[in-house]
Design a protein around this motif. Structure first.
Motif, short mmCIF file in Angstrom:
data_model
loop_
_atom_site.label_atom_id
_atom_site.label_comp_id
_atom_site.label_asym_id
_atom_site.label_seq_id
_atom_site.Cartn_x
_atom_site.Cartn_y
_atom_site.Cartn_z
N GLY A 169 0.70 -1.39 -0.07
CA GLY A 169 0.14 -0.05 0.06
C GLY A 169 0.98 1.16 0.02
N ARG A 170 2.03 1.30 0.57
CA ARG A 170 2.87 2.36 0.65
C ARG A 170 3.29 2.76 -0.59
N GLN A 171 3.58 1.79 -1.47
CA GLN A 171 4.20 2.13 -2.83
C GLN A 171 3.05 2.68 -3.96
N VAL B 70 -2.55 9.59 15.32
CA VAL B 70 -1.42 9.21 14.60
C VAL B 70 -2.09 9.31 13.01
N TYR B 71 -3.41 8.89 12.95
CA TYR B 71 -3.97 8.81 11.79
C TYR B 71 -4.30 10.23 11.36
N VAL B 72 -4.86 11.01 12.12
CA VAL B 72 -5.20 12.42 11.78
C VAL B 72 -3.70 13.25 11.13
N ALA B 73 -2.88 12.79 11.87
CA ALA B 73 -1.46 13.41 11.52
C ALA B 73 -0.92 12.88 10.04
N ASN B 74 -1.24 11.62 9.79
CA ASN B 74 -1.01 10.99 8.76
C ASN B 74 -1.75 11.73 7.45
N LYS B 75 -3.00 11.86 7.89
CA LYS B 75 -3.96 12.55 6.52
C LYS B 75 -3.37 14.03 6.52
N GLU B 76 -3.05 14.77 7.49
CA GLU B 76 -2.65 16.00 7.14
C GLU B 76 -1.29 16.34 6.61
N ILE C 173 -14.86 17.21 4.09
CA ILE C 173 -14.99 16.96 5.58
C ILE C 173 -14.97 15.48 5.88
N LEU C 174 -14.20 15.52 7.11
CA LEU C 174 -14.21 14.00 7.51
C LEU C 174 -14.15 14.06 9.07
N LEU C 175 -14.91 13.21 9.71
CA LEU C 175 -15.16 13.36 11.29
C LEU C 175 -14.48 12.00 11.65
N GLN C 176 -13.19 12.22 12.27
CA GLN C 176 -12.47 11.20 12.79
C GLN C 176 -13.07 10.06 13.63
N LEU C 177 -13.05 8.92 13.31
CA LEU C 177 -14.00 7.83 14.37
C LEU C 177 -12.74 6.95 14.95
N SER D 114 -16.18 4.80 0.64
CA SER D 114 -15.54 4.82 1.97
C SER D 114 -14.04 4.57 1.65
N CYS D 115 -13.22 5.08 2.28
CA CYS D 115 -11.53 5.12 1.89
C CYS D 115 -11.04 3.90 2.09
N THR D 116 -11.28 2.98 3.19
CA THR D 116 -10.48 1.65 3.49
C THR D 116 -11.13 0.86 2.34
N PRO D 117 -12.37 0.54 2.06
CA PRO D 117 -12.64 -0.62 1.21
C PRO D 117 -12.19 0.01 -0.12
N VAL E 204 0.90 -5.40 7.35
CA VAL E 204 0.64 -4.25 8.51
C VAL E 204 1.56 -3.97 9.53
N PRO E 205 2.28 -3.00 9.23
CA PRO E 205 1.75 -1.63 8.51
C PRO E 205 2.41 -1.75 6.98
N GLY E 206 1.86 -0.76 6.22
CA GLY E 206 2.40 -0.54 4.96
C GLY E 206 1.37 -1.30 3.82
N GLY E 207 0.17 -1.51 4.28
CA GLY E 207 -0.78 -2.29 3.44
C GLY E 207 -1.97 -1.25 3.18
N VAL E 208 -3.05 -1.69 3.66
CA VAL E 208 -4.26 -0.89 3.39
C VAL E 208 -4.22 0.29 4.51
N GLY E 209 -3.56 0.57 5.35
CA GLY E 209 -3.47 1.73 6.11
C GLY E 209 -3.18 3.14 5.23
N PRO E 210 -2.08 3.19 4.49
CA PRO E 210 -1.73 4.17 3.60
C PRO E 210 -2.59 4.11 2.67
N MET E 211 -3.35 3.29 2.06
CA MET E 211 -4.35 3.28 1.06
C MET E 211 -5.70 4.16 1.46
N THR E 212 -6.01 3.87 2.89
CA THR E 212 -7.07 4.59 3.36
C THR E 212 -6.67 6.12 3.42
N VAL E 213 -5.54 6.53 3.60
CA VAL E 213 -5.43 8.15 3.62
C VAL E 213 -5.29 8.45 2.09
N THR E 214 -4.90 7.97 1.08
CA THR E 214 -4.71 8.41 -0.08
C THR E 214 -6.14 8.15 -0.74
N1 LIG Z 1 -13.61 8.92 9.60
C1 LIG Z 1 -13.13 7.89 9.60
N2 LIG Z 1 -12.31 7.55 10.70
C2 LIG Z 1 -11.78 6.20 10.73
C3 LIG Z 1 -11.40 5.53 9.52
C4 LIG Z 1 -11.97 6.17 8.11
O1 LIG Z 1 -11.95 5.72 7.10
N3 LIG Z 1 -12.74 7.21 8.27
N4 LIG Z 1 -10.64 4.42 9.44
C5 LIG Z 1 -10.00 3.98 10.51
C6 LIG Z 1 -8.47 3.99 10.54
N5 LIG Z 1 -7.69 5.15 9.65
C7 LIG Z 1 -8.31 6.06 9.49
O2 LIG Z 1 -8.47 6.94 10.05
C8 LIG Z 1 -6.48 4.83 9.33
C9 LIG Z 1 -5.71 3.63 9.84
C10 LIG Z 1 -4.27 3.73 9.45
C11 LIG Z 1 -3.67 4.47 8.88
C12 LIG Z 1 -2.24 4.21 8.62
O3 LIG Z 1 -1.55 5.32 8.20
N6 LIG Z 1 -1.64 3.16 9.08
C13 LIG Z 1 -0.17 2.99 8.86
C14 LIG Z 1 0.53 2.93 10.15
C15 LIG Z 1 0.06 3.96 10.82
C16 LIG Z 1 0.77 3.90 12.29
O4 LIG Z 1 1.78 4.13 12.57
O5 LIG Z 1 0.04 3.61 13.34
C17 LIG Z 1 -0.08 1.53 8.04
O6 LIG Z 1 -1.04 0.80 8.13
O7 LIG Z 1 1.07 1.46 7.41
C18 LIG Z 1 -4.39 5.58 8.38
C19 LIG Z 1 -5.43 5.73 8.75
C20 LIG Z 1 -10.26 4.74 11.72
N7 LIG Z 1 -11.08 5.83 11.83
#
Ligand SMILES: Nc1nc2c(c(=O)[nH]1)N[C@@H](CN(C=O)c1ccc(C(=O)N[C@@H](CCC(=O)O)C(=O)O)cc1)CN2
Length: 293
Positions: free
Chosen positions: A7-9, A48-54, A94-98, A139-142, A258-268
């Motif tokens: 996912g990182r690549q 962490v996740y919000v920081a990665n998004k920003e 707009i995203l409300l972090q869950l 939805s970002c993750t799927p 994990v890490p490096g798969g789906v997580g970065p793709m969620t952000v992207t």
């Molecule tokens: N409103 C939302 N809230 C949440 C969502 C979402 O899609 N919308 N998803 C989950 C997880 N999530 C997003 O916020 C998320 C999970 C993981 C990562 C990520 O960058 N993972 C990295 C490792 C990061 C770390 O060091 O922990 C990886 O897997 O390589 C980003 C976003 C929660 N809430």
């Protein structure tokens, strides 16, 4: 030896294309795309996740309009913040972090987001559009899982897919997206009996159970594609997913790390949804599908 669904690549490649798209269109639009990530409370993982998004926004040229409210913030104040962002012409997504702090009901707050600014694809209207196969933010993750599968040429038509988990954030939209790609989909959950008997039939196993290292060799048919959506912090440090990767890796034909798969793709995919909304609002071509595959 399983192919690594990296996912990182892929995220880096998509970000580079997004950055070029923004730069090419910036002059016509007159301003950068804007994303508001609204965080309530101090959940460490959310930080962490919000920081990665920003950080990702900064990399591609999306302006961040984030807000961080205290855990004790009344729902009315969160609602007022969402309405302010809905009205802000500089905000396209707009995203409300869950998750939200205890006592705050996410339902009404997610519904208060302007569906046209719903960068998460979680608004009822946009989930309905997914259900009906109509265009709209996904939805970002799927969506990130689908992009990973496409990048690795994993054929879905007629594929026997099992999704473990039925959350509104992942499992349910994941099942709909796979079905829309002509896979035959089963959704397993906490009440599923004989889980391993079901998952061992899968050509594609997407694990979004939210339970650390729940899935192992006994759940996987040799040669299956396994996507691990889970992300958990081990008490001793480090991260793991919902899959026992060391056990499954020798069996699977492909596995997301994990890490490096789906997580970065969620952000992207969040960035993609934001840029699509920016393009739509300014009458520009907003079919950015070729950016993602
Ligand atoms: N409103 C939302 N809230 C949440 C969502 C979402 O899609 N919308 N998803 C989950 C997880 N999530 C997003 O916020 C998320 C999970 C993981 C990562 C990520 O960058 N993972 C990295 C490792 C990061 C770390 O060091 O922990 C990886 O897997 O390589 C980003 C976003 C929660 N809430």
């Amino acid at each position: 030896m399983a192919t690594r669904l990296d996912g990182r690549q892929l995220a880096a490649e998509i970000e580079a294309r997004l950055s070029r798209t923004i730069a090419e269109r910036l002059e016509r639009v007159g301003r950068a795309p804007g994303l508001a990530v609204l965080r309530v409370g101090d959940d460490p993982a959310s930080g962490v996740y919000v920081a990665n998004k920003e950080k990702a926004c900064a990399r591609v040229g999306i302006a961040s309009h984030g807000a961080h409210l205290a855990a004790a913030t009344p729902a009315a104040e969160v609602l007022a913040t969402i309405r302010r962002l809905n009205a802000d012409p500089a905000v396209d997504g707009i995203l409300l972090q869950l998750p939200l702090p205890a006592g705050l009901d996410e339902g009404p707050l997610l519904e208060a987001i302007d569906p046209e600014k719903d960068a998460d694809g979680l608004h009822t209207l946009n989930l309905g559009r997914l259900l009906k196969g109509e265009p709209g933010p996904r939805s970002c993750t799927p969506a990130g899982v689908m992009a990973l599968l496409a990048r690795h040429g994993i054929a879905l038509a007629g594929c026997r897919a099992v999704v473990v988990g039925r959350s509104i954030l992942v499992g349910k939209p994941m099942a709909l997206m796979l079905q829309a790609a002509d896979a035959t989909v089963s959704v397993a959950h906490s009440r599923t009996r004989e889980l391993a008997a079901l998952t061992r039939q899968a050509d594609l196993l997407v694990v979004a159970a939210g339970r650390p290292e729940m899935v192992g060799a006994e759940h996987v048919r040799p040669g299956a594609v396994v996507v691990d959506v889970g992300i958990h912090r081990r008490p001793e440090g480090g991260l793991c997913g919902d899959v026992r990767a060391a056990e499954v890796e020798p069996l699977a034909s492909a596995l997301s790390p994990v890490p490096g798969g789906v997580g970065p793709m969620t952000v992207t995919m969040l960035l993609v949804n934001t840029v699509v909304a920016w393009c739509r609002r300014h009458g520009l071509d907003h079919d950015l599908t070729d950016l993602v595959v």
